[in-house]
Design a protein around this motif. Sequence first.
Motif, PDB file in Angstrom:
ATOM      1  N   ASP A  25       0.838  -1.223   0.097  1.00 36.24           N
ATOM      2  CA  ASP A  25      -0.055  -0.110  -0.009  1.00 36.24           C
ATOM      3  C   ASP A  25       0.750   1.167   0.030  1.00 36.24           C
ATOM      4  O   ASP A  25       0.479   2.104  -0.553  1.00 36.24           O
ATOM      5  CB  ASP A  25      -0.854   0.124   1.310  1.00 36.24           C
ATOM      6  CG  ASP A  25      -2.050  -1.067   1.041  1.00 36.24           C
ATOM      7  OD1 ASP A  25      -2.144  -1.644   0.223  1.00 36.24           O
ATOM      8  OD2 ASP A  25      -2.691  -1.175   2.266  1.00 36.24           O
ATOM      9  N   SER A 114     -12.008  -1.493  -0.838  1.00 37.00           N
ATOM     10  CA  SER A 114     -11.629  -1.449   0.562  1.00 37.00           C
ATOM     11  C   SER A 114     -10.133  -1.017   0.630  1.00 37.00           C
ATOM     12  O   SER A 114      -9.613  -0.198   1.385  1.00 37.00           O
ATOM     13  CB  SER A 114     -11.760  -2.851   1.501  1.00 37.00           C
ATOM     14  OG  SER A 114     -13.222  -2.752   1.420  1.00 37.00           O
ATOM     15  N   ARG A 115      -9.510  -1.749  -0.184  1.00 33.80           N
ATOM     16  CA  ARG A 115      -7.826  -1.743  -0.328  1.00 33.80           C
ATOM     17  C   ARG A 115      -7.481  -0.474  -0.852  1.00 33.80           C
ATOM     18  O   ARG A 115      -6.609   0.582  -0.062  1.00 33.80           O
ATOM     19  CB  ARG A 115      -7.134  -2.663  -1.105  1.00 33.80           C
ATOM     20  CG  ARG A 115      -5.654  -2.652  -0.863  1.00 33.80           C
ATOM     21  CD  ARG A 115      -4.782  -3.455  -1.708  1.00 33.80           C
ATOM     22  NE  ARG A 115      -3.345  -3.325  -1.643  1.00 33.80           N
ATOM     23  CZ  ARG A 115      -2.417  -3.623  -2.237  1.00 33.80           C
ATOM     24  NH1 ARG A 115      -2.890  -4.590  -3.345  1.00 33.80           N
ATOM     25  NH2 ARG A 115      -1.084  -3.462  -2.265  1.00 33.80           N
ATOM     26  N   CYS A 117      -9.203   2.401  -0.663  1.00 34.45           N
ATOM     27  CA  CYS A 117      -9.508   3.361   0.243  1.00 34.45           C
ATOM     28  C   CYS A 117      -8.309   3.575   1.142  1.00 34.45           C
ATOM     29  O   CYS A 117      -8.170   4.706   1.752  1.00 34.45           O
ATOM     30  CB  CYS A 117     -10.660   3.167   1.101  1.00 34.45           C
ATOM     31  SG  CYS A 117     -12.286   3.241   0.145  1.00 34.45           S
ATOM     32  N   ARG A 118      -7.765   2.417   1.629  1.00 33.96           N
ATOM     33  CA  ARG A 118      -6.513   2.404   2.697  1.00 33.96           C
ATOM     34  C   ARG A 118      -5.386   3.116   1.818  1.00 33.96           C
ATOM     35  O   ARG A 118      -4.655   3.858   2.613  1.00 33.96           O
ATOM     36  CB  ARG A 118      -6.133   0.968   3.048  1.00 33.96           C
ATOM     37  CG  ARG A 118      -7.320   0.302   3.831  1.00 33.96           C
ATOM     38  CD  ARG A 118      -6.695  -1.087   4.600  1.00 33.96           C
ATOM     39  NE  ARG A 118      -6.129  -1.930   3.639  1.00 33.96           N
ATOM     40  CZ  ARG A 118      -6.885  -3.215   2.882  1.00 33.96           C
ATOM     41  NH1 ARG A 118      -8.098  -2.973   3.406  1.00 33.96           N
ATOM     42  NH2 ARG A 118      -6.431  -3.624   2.402  1.00 33.96           N
ATOM     43  N   THR A 122      -5.682   8.839   4.777  1.00 31.86           N
ATOM     44  CA  THR A 122      -4.629   8.687   5.580  1.00 31.86           C
ATOM     45  C   THR A 122      -5.069   7.767   7.032  1.00 31.86           C
ATOM     46  O   THR A 122      -4.147   7.039   7.546  1.00 31.86           O
ATOM     47  CB  THR A 122      -4.140   9.997   6.460  1.00 31.86           C
ATOM     48  OG1 THR A 122      -5.351  10.913   6.635  1.00 31.86           O
ATOM     49  CG2 THR A 122      -3.693  10.806   4.932  1.00 31.86           C
ATOM     50  N   LYS A 123      -6.319   7.857   7.331  1.00 36.41           N
ATOM     51  CA  LYS A 123      -6.785   7.287   8.219  1.00 36.41           C
ATOM     52  C   LYS A 123      -7.267   5.684   8.059  1.00 36.41           C
ATOM     53  O   LYS A 123      -7.264   5.243   6.906  1.00 36.41           O
ATOM     54  CB  LYS A 123      -8.208   7.984   8.972  1.00 36.41           C
ATOM     55  CG  LYS A 123      -7.540   9.310   9.384  1.00 36.41           C
ATOM     56  CD  LYS A 123      -8.946  10.009   9.921  1.00 36.41           C
ATOM     57  CE  LYS A 123      -8.892  11.482  10.149  1.00 36.41           C
ATOM     58  NZ  LYS A 123      -9.908  12.151  10.539  1.00 36.41           N
ATOM     59  N   ASP A 124      -7.648   4.928   8.988  1.00 37.12           N
ATOM     60  CA  ASP A 124      -8.216   3.556   8.791  1.00 37.12           C
ATOM     61  C   ASP A 124      -9.356   3.802   8.387  1.00 37.12           C
ATOM     62  O   ASP A 124     -10.568   4.051   9.063  1.00 37.12           O
ATOM     63  CB  ASP A 124      -8.037   2.833  10.011  1.00 37.12           C
ATOM     64  CG  ASP A 124      -8.526   1.236   9.543  1.00 37.12           C
ATOM     65  OD1 ASP A 124      -9.209   1.030   8.898  1.00 37.12           O
ATOM     66  OD2 ASP A 124      -8.029   0.326  10.184  1.00 37.12           O
ATOM     67  N   SER A 126     -11.976   2.209   7.042  1.00 33.41           N
ATOM     68  CA  SER A 126     -13.146   1.213   7.129  1.00 33.41           C
ATOM     69  C   SER A 126     -13.598   1.462   8.902  1.00 33.41           C
ATOM     70  O   SER A 126     -14.569   1.512   9.189  1.00 33.41           O
ATOM     71  CB  SER A 126     -12.916  -0.137   7.119  1.00 33.41           C
ATOM     72  OG  SER A 126     -12.797  -0.271   5.639  1.00 33.41           O
ATOM     73  N   GLU A 127     -12.500   1.664   9.681  1.00 30.42           N
ATOM     74  CA  GLU A 127     -12.703   1.906  10.992  1.00 30.42           C
ATOM     75  C   GLU A 127     -13.300   3.021  11.394  1.00 30.42           C
ATOM     76  O   GLU A 127     -14.014   3.262  12.271  1.00 30.42           O
ATOM     77  CB  GLU A 127     -11.254   1.846  11.809  1.00 30.42           C
ATOM     78  CG  GLU A 127     -11.240   1.796  13.395  1.00 30.42           C
ATOM     79  CD  GLU A 127     -10.129   1.829  13.975  1.00 30.42           C
ATOM     80  OE1 GLU A 127      -9.817   2.500  15.082  1.00 30.42           O
ATOM     81  OE2 GLU A 127      -8.997   1.276  13.439  1.00 30.42           O
ATOM     82  N   GLU A 128     -12.948   4.068  10.824  1.00 26.68           N
ATOM     83  CA  GLU A 128     -13.554   5.427  10.928  1.00 26.68           C
ATOM     84  C   GLU A 128     -14.990   5.439  10.445  1.00 26.68           C
ATOM     85  O   GLU A 128     -15.695   6.127  11.116  1.00 26.68           O
ATOM     86  CB  GLU A 128     -12.769   6.734  10.234  1.00 26.68           C
ATOM     87  CG  GLU A 128     -11.370   7.178  10.742  1.00 26.68           C
ATOM     88  CD  GLU A 128     -11.588   7.608  12.198  1.00 26.68           C
ATOM     89  OE1 GLU A 128     -12.364   8.393  12.220  1.00 26.68           O
ATOM     90  OE2 GLU A 128     -10.516   7.278  12.820  1.00 26.68           O
ATOM     91  N   SER A 251      -9.209  13.504   5.211  1.00 26.38           N
ATOM     92  CA  SER A 251      -8.586  12.278   5.174  1.00 26.38           C
ATOM     93  C   SER A 251      -7.686  11.797   3.846  1.00 26.38           C
ATOM     94  O   SER A 251      -6.823  10.844   4.049  1.00 26.38           O
ATOM     95  CB  SER A 251      -9.624  10.944   5.429  1.00 26.38           C
ATOM     96  OG  SER A 251     -10.395  11.338   6.727  1.00 26.38           O
TER      97      SER A 251
END
Length: 300
Positions: A25, A114-115, A117-118, A122-124, A126-128, A251
């Motif tokens: 990444d 999803s990848r 997006c990572r 800058t942030k995680d 999916s977690e955010e 982000s």
Amino acid sequence: MASTSSESPPSKLDKCAVLDMTRGDEELQDAAAASLSDTISPVFVACKCGIAAPAAALVQAVKDAYQPDRDEQRVSRVFRFRDMDGSVVKDPPLPQNVSTAATEVHRVMHDLASRLCRVLFTKDFSEELSKQGQFIDGKLSLRRYPESQSTIEDSPVLGAPVLGAHVDGNLFTMVWADQLGLEVLDPKADCPPECVFGRGLPSTVETDVPELNYIDVLGTVPYVGSASDCVVFSVGDAWLHSANAQFLKESFRAPGNGVVCSTLHRVVWQNQLKPRHSIPFLVDIHRMKCDDSTMESHTS
């Protein structure tokens, strides 16, 4: 396939990176973000992403399940498999072989989204989103554009638009295709970002200003037709005009001003000898809604 890298290839789309998804990444972040920043044609190509075999299998399953008659061969046709929130389309019900193939394509596309997006944020990501009760998923379909037949007067001609210039309304779109034809606005076109916004829904009638030039995205990268392991990534209006726009801006790994507009694009006919198939995956952010202990989703 010829080797690809995370650097921009020498072409008129000089900011369009070709990302080798077998790399880590961190190796992809700068090239991906730069491709979308400070340009009226934010776009990049993700290659070696594992989509080639599932996409080809879905095209074949659709061919086996739906035998178009002569009239249907004249027009573009859309087969829908997943709604925007990722739920399976149930009306009309899909043949089992098509449903199985579409499920695998959806899995690969969702994992890739999803990848990316990572890579881009800058942030995680999916977690955010999860903290806010949100998630990403996408609408999956297959578009079949007809081949030209000498006995059909209104067959498409080489270079003619078969899907008019437009921008997508969702967050971003990833498209696989087995032929050339997907074009984006020339980044050097005399068209400020504000003129790109709100172009509306796609049309089979070309409505664009004729002096604007377009460039075929896959024509700028190593491309091998139905065995292509590439998807084109483009930006939709929701990136800049939605409840999540500020979160996305803060982000994004943005050099300069970041994303300044969505991607104006169209499809033109490049091969008159056989149909063209494309598989768009329209990604958006959705909110989980709890109702009587049942989790439902709707677009934010």
